[in-house]
Design a protein around this motif. Structure first.
Motif: not given
Lengths: 735, 180
Positions: A316-326, A348-354, A381-387, A389-391
């Motif tokens: 994830a650490s490497y890929l987050t920079d290039s989300t524009g491509e996806y 790869l999402s963050t709080d701001s764009n979920i 599922k992965v996301l829920c566990l990661r965030m 508060h967004k459940h």
């Protein structure tokens, strides 16, 4: 005339088995005419490929008739004959009739087409006795100068690997010679065959990889396959650092190749086994995959995004920079691509764009097929566990998918996901219960429905607002079929634990006493009586359910030989009580033999069997421990003599002519762990492991103890010799 | 129609091949005989699993000669090859006295088949070059050949290895087939 028939549109429907069998008589003619025979052969092949059932006599007849065509050396007839033989698949008892003919094709024929075809026929019909005769011809055929012949021989080798690996292994020099072939197919097959020969042995495999990597394979197929082999092997084998460096270099080089498939396999392998790779290798693999995303070919794009999706969390650490491509992929017409992109973005999402992302998905959710929905659920599922508060949003999203139409597989995975989240997200419990309750309103899959209702019963009483759930469950009693109603009764009962609700629950259950179905009525009566006795706990079994399940499974597998016995199960239970940590039991069970401890806990252990007289010189007792895959015989040997020590005690079991002894691997069926030296007037333990095979039966097996005796007078050693000692027969289960 | 015509043609002008079966117990010398006929040389043979078939040119006649394996497991399948057979050559190992009875039984079973009704039988008392070989008269007695009434038969002493007796037997057979 025949030609006209062949062109008629309903020609195929006119082909009848009985007619064709009659026509096949022309194979018997002393001088075969290709114009007669070939159409008939075609018809037979047509019938066979259509799946027409030939009785045993019919297929025998057709096979022998066809064999007679060997007399003709007309190339067209012969060509069709090989084809026919492959289709007929003669019976094992008859196949030998053409052994001699095939071997003549191989050994004396000048015609390389005949040779190659004979080899291909053999690949279909070869039996062990035939193989012995043919072996040397096949070996010669591998190095035949004609590519067709050589390729057919290699292919035959590949087929044989599954059944006669030992024979194939003898051809290693010939196969190796073919690695340098200019023909890419031969080259490819030779590599496959070598891999099959070496894959069992890690050292040989690493040497094989080294040599193949140095060879710089020209065929892209071969290179792709080699990379795949490397990927498979890395899962199970560990290679030396030197080899790993070479592999990494090889993979990095492969990333620069011009063929997409080679590059793709290399990148995938690097991502999967990134723990062995340097940082920059991983970076370059990921950037290659990202380059795939802007390819003009849809398949390449898909391959890229799918792999990125799989390994998104890992890197994830490497890929987050290039989300524009996806994000660019989201506008793709191809929904599968877009879903994969979304799934990756979610990971790869963050709080701001979920929220934005979820909005986007909902837009095209109904255009996506089940399997991609499953992919999305995984990401959520992965996301829920990661965030956590967004459940709320995420749960709503999953709930919406659950409400939509979907196959059992999809629904099952959603339910699994919800249940997992229920365990790991305490704050989401109520929401999840509500989602499940709503789902139970219109679930069409019975098993899943039962599971949901049971879950509601188990966990509903602990939620904030249990009475809301009761309404949903009660609806089941009115609307559903008997099995679901019965489950609903059980679930309702669980709510009676709550005092405030008890009387209402009782009223609801009482209504079920008039149900049409026996099971529902009985359950209702049973639970009502329990409520009146204030008995709300689950009746406890004398044995943990998981263990009971194991024992029953064992009984089922072994059949009559191992009758279910509640006594035995309670013994096992006792054992558990004595030692709360099961591993500890094992450690003491098989003292210091790690392989045996690795087997885990036995399903059952037999009673202590005495195998000698009570007052014998060596008193031997035996306990058999049953495991799913094997039995461990534990021999306790008590040396009652004061002038003798025993060492290396093993037991040898005489099973119908063969003697099971020697130190072999578990896979071979038996394994011996000789005892340590047993001193004067003391005791020791020896183990024998017997592999259990399916379809086992019980047998009483004559057994001998074998050991080295050392005689003493006082403390001086007098003599040392090997000896054996017959003990009573042991009842064991054998294949 | 064309097929029928060509068949007719070939029968009329004697171009159709004559089909001959070589039978006998294993190790009797059938395969050696076949290749002696075809190549006129003695080849190294292995037990035949299945069959060998060769077209042999004999006195300007095309003979299609089938040599079937003689092992016990293969014998039951001989009958699959009986249809359309013009002649049977039965090869006997004249030194194998012990199995003469088996050879007799197999022969009787074979001759009872309706597909071989009236088909002439040529018996080769083979391996005459070996010491202890029985004479053709002895072999004939042990096989009970004189009891065969419903077909033409003949026994000839032979050695496939040396090529002795083969042409004598075949000439008889060919003459017979020509007449019929």
């Amino acid at each position: 005339m025949k030609k006209h028939e062949a062109r008629a549109p309903d020609f195929l429907s006119e082909i009848e088995k009985t007619k064709v069998l009659q026509e096949a008589k022309c194979f018997d003619a002393s001088c075969n005419n290709p114009r007669d025979c070939i159409p008939v052969m075609c018809k037979v092949v047509y019938l066979l490929s259509k799946g027409e059932a030939f009785t045993e006599t019919e297929s025998t007849e057709i096979f022998f008739r066809a064999c007679k065509l060997y007399q003709s050396s007309n190339p067209q007839i012969r060509k069709m004959l090989y084809f026919l033989l492959k289709e007929i698949r003669p019976k094992e008892s008859e196949v030998f009739m053409i052994t001699s003919s095939l071997s003549r094709d191989l050994s004396t024929s000048e015609n390389s087409y005949f040779k190659a075809s004979a080899l291909r026929v053999m690949a279909k019909i070869l039996d062990p006795t035939m193989l012995i005769q043919m072996e040397r011809f096949i070996k010669v055929a591998i190095v035949d100068s004609n590519d067709n012949v050589s390729s057919a021989a290699l292919f035959l080798g590949l087929k044989l690997c599954k059944t006669h690996l030992e024979v194939v292994k003898k051809w290693v020099t010939e196969v190796q010679e073919k690695l340098t072939s200019k023909n890419s197919t031969i080259h490819f097959h030779a590599m496959l065959l070598l891999y099959e020969m070496k894959k069992g042995d890690a050292l040989a495999l690493s040497k094989f990889f080294e040599s193949m990597m140095n060879l710089s394979l020209k065929s892209p197929l071969a290179q792709t396959q080699l990379i795949r082999f490397i990927r498979f092997s890395l899962k199970t084998s560990k290679f030396e650092t030197g080899t790993m460096t070479n592999i990494e270099k090889f993979l990095t080089d492969s990333l620069k190749r011009s063929q997409d498939m080679v590059v793709y396999e290399a990148a995938k392998t690097i991502c999967e086994h990134s723990e062995y790779m340097q940082g920059y290798t991983i970076t370059s693999a990921l950037s290659v995959l990202q380059l795939f995303l802007v390819s003009s070919k849809v398949t390449t794009k898909f391959a890229g995004i799918k792999t990125l999706n799989t390994y998104a969390m890992k890197h994830a650490s490497y890929l987050t920079d290039s989300t524009g491509e996806y994000e660019n992929l989201l506008t793709e017409q191809n929904r599968s691509l877009a879903t994969m992109a979304i799934s990756t973005l979610l990971k790869l999402s963050t709080d701001s764009n979920i929220d934005k992302l979820l909005g986007m998905i909902s837009n095209f959710m109904n255009e996506v097929s089940d399997e991609f929905k499953i992919e999305l659920i995984e990401s959520i599922k992965v996301l829920c566990l990661r965030m956590p508060h967004k459940h709320q949003q995420l749960n709503k999203f999953v709930g919406d998918i659950l409400k939509d139409e979907g196959g059992l597989q999809l629904k099952k995975i959603i339910i699994d996901t919800l249940l997992q989240l229920f365990d790991s997200l305490p704050q989401a419990k109520d929401t999840i219960l509500m989602t499940l309750a709503e789902f139970s309103e219109d679930c069409i899959y019975e098993n899943l429905h039962l599971r949901v209702i049971h879950f509601l019963g188990e966990h509903g009483p602990n939620c904030k607002n249990p009475s809301r759930l009761i309404r949903f469950i009660y609806n089941r009693l009115i609307l559903e079929k008997p099995s679901i109603r019965a489950a609903a009764v059980s679930a309702l009962f669980k709510f009676s634990k709550i005092k405030e609700l008890r009387s209402s629950v009782m009223t609801l259950i009482q209504k079920c006493l008039e149900d049409k179905d026996d099971e529902v009525r009985e359950r209702a009566a049973f639970y009502l009586s329990r409520i009146s006795k204030n008995d709300f706990d689950r009746p406890s079994l004398p044995i943990p359910i998981s263990k009971l399940e194991k024992i029953l499974a064992h009984c089922k597998n072994t059949g009559k030989g191992f009758a279910f016995d509640i006594q035995v199960t309670s013994e096992v239970k006792e054992e558990v009580k004595k030692a709360p940590l099961p591993e500890k039991v094992n450690t003491s069970l098989f003292s210091n033999i790690p392989e045996l401890n690795a087997l885990g806990q036995p399903l059952k252990s037999s009673n202590n069997m005495s195998l000698t007289e009570k007052n014998a010189e060596f008193v031997v007792n035996c306990v058999i421990h049953y495991f799913t895959s094997c039995q461990v015989l534990e021999f306790k040997i008590n040396n009652t003599l004061s002038d003798v020590t025993l060492s290396g005690v093993t037991a040898s079991l005489h099973v119908e002519g063969t003697t099971l002894e020697g130190l072999l691997r578990i896979e071979d069926g038996i394994l011996m762990y000789p005892s340590q030296t047993i001193g004067k007037n003391s005791s020791g333990v020896s183990y024998v492991v017997i592999k259990k095979l399916s379809g086992s039966r019980k047998a009483s097996v004559p057994t001998f103890l074998k050991y080295k005796v050392t005689e003493y007078q006082g403390d001086t050693e007098l003599a040392m010799f090997d000896d054996e000692y017959q003990i009573e027969n042991i009842p064991i289960e054998l294949a | 129609m064309g097929v029928l015509f060509s068949r007719l043609f070939s029968t009329l002008f004697g171009k159709g091949e004559i089909r001959i079966l070589i039978l006998g117990l294993d190790n009797a010398g059938k395969t050696t005989l076949l290749y002696k006929l075809q190549l006129n040389q003695v080849i190294e043979t292995v037990p035949t699993i299945g069959f060998n078939v060769e077209t042999v040119n004999y006195n300007n006649l095309q003979l299609q000669v089938w040599d079937l394996g003689g092992q016990g497991t293969i014998r039951p399948y001989w009958r699959c090859y009986y249809p359309n057979t013009n002649a049977v050559i039965y090869v006997i190992d004249s030194t194998d006295v012990d199995r003469m009875d088996t050879a007799k039984q197999e022969m009787i079973t074979m001759l009872q088949e309706s597909d071989l009704k009236g088909v002439p039988l040529l018996v080769f008392a083979n391996k005459q070059d070996m010491p202890g070989a029985l004479s053709e008269v002895q072999v004939s007695q042990m096989l009970g050949l004189s009891l065969i009434k419903n077909r033409q038969w003949r026994i000839v002493k032979a050695s496939a290895k040396l090529g002795e007796g083969i042409s004598e037997g075949l000439d008889w057979l060919i003459a017979l087939l020509r007449d019929s």
